[in-house]
Scaffold this motif. Sequence first.
Motif, PDB file in Angstrom:
ATOM      1  N   VAL A 284       9.614   2.511  -0.465  1.00  0.00           N
ATOM      2  CA  VAL A 284       8.338   2.019  -0.467  1.00  0.00           C
ATOM      3  C   VAL A 284       7.999   0.542  -0.351  1.00  0.00           C
ATOM      4  O   VAL A 284       8.609  -0.224  -1.122  1.00  0.00           O
ATOM      5  CB  VAL A 284       7.759   2.665  -1.957  1.00  0.00           C
ATOM      6  N   ASP A 285       7.428   0.039   0.606  1.00  0.00           N
ATOM      7  CA  ASP A 285       7.064  -1.239   0.824  1.00  0.00           C
ATOM      8  C   ASP A 285       6.530  -1.897  -0.139  1.00  0.00           C
ATOM      9  O   ASP A 285       7.241  -3.147  -0.692  1.00  0.00           O
ATOM     10  CB  ASP A 285       6.372  -1.356   2.289  1.00  0.00           C
ATOM     11  N   ASN A 286       5.496  -1.475  -0.756  1.00  0.00           N
ATOM     12  CA  ASN A 286       4.486  -2.410  -1.722  1.00  0.00           C
ATOM     13  C   ASN A 286       5.203  -2.376  -3.075  1.00  0.00           C
ATOM     14  O   ASN A 286       5.775  -1.247  -3.621  1.00  0.00           O
ATOM     15  CB  ASN A 286       3.212  -1.857  -1.643  1.00  0.00           C
TER      16      ASN A 286
ATOM     17  N   ARG B 135       2.099   7.210  -0.911  1.00  0.00           N
ATOM     18  CA  ARG B 135       1.635   6.808   0.680  1.00  0.00           C
ATOM     19  C   ARG B 135       1.340   5.344   0.860  1.00  0.00           C
ATOM     20  O   ARG B 135       1.088   4.707  -0.333  1.00  0.00           O
ATOM     21  CB  ARG B 135       0.667   7.928   1.055  1.00  0.00           C
ATOM     22  N   LYS B 136       1.218   5.058   1.981  1.00  0.00           N
ATOM     23  CA  LYS B 136       0.864   3.687   2.176  1.00  0.00           C
ATOM     24  C   LYS B 136      -0.672   3.236   1.712  1.00  0.00           C
ATOM     25  O   LYS B 136      -0.816   2.170   1.112  1.00  0.00           O
ATOM     26  CB  LYS B 136       0.665   3.272   3.740  1.00  0.00           C
TER      27      LYS B 136
END
Length: 140
Positions: free
Chosen positions: A20-22, A77-78
């Motif tokens: 997960v990027d964030n 999710r994004k």
Amino acid sequence: MYELKTKENDASVIEFIEKVDNPKKKEDAYKLLDIFIETSGYPAKMWGPSIIGFGSYHYKYATGHEGDAPLVGFSPRKAKISLYFATGDTKRQELLEKFGKHTSGKACVYINKIADIDVEVLKDLITQSIKFLQETYPSE
């Protein structure tokens, strides 16, 4: 024959969360992981490439369509975090009224972050969803 894409698999839940990027969303995903494990009593399993599910049930519709699905789950999710609860349960709507900031579709409840919701209501949603699905689709 229709093939379900969202099947339980052996992919690593931790590896999925680590991607997960964030950073804030990743932190919330770990908090949700703990809440769902503790409340459901089930281990976390990957369902398809992006849903973390807990427990499972087998459903069969009047149309003959049948399959397996997680009792409850979530996906960081994004755009938003998707939460998966039973849809046919009448108590779901009552609980969502006290849940906090969210939107909901037919099958999902969407939140931006854990800070926006009441975690005790989340636990009630998890418990109620599992109870409803186990009563609706008892294991044979």
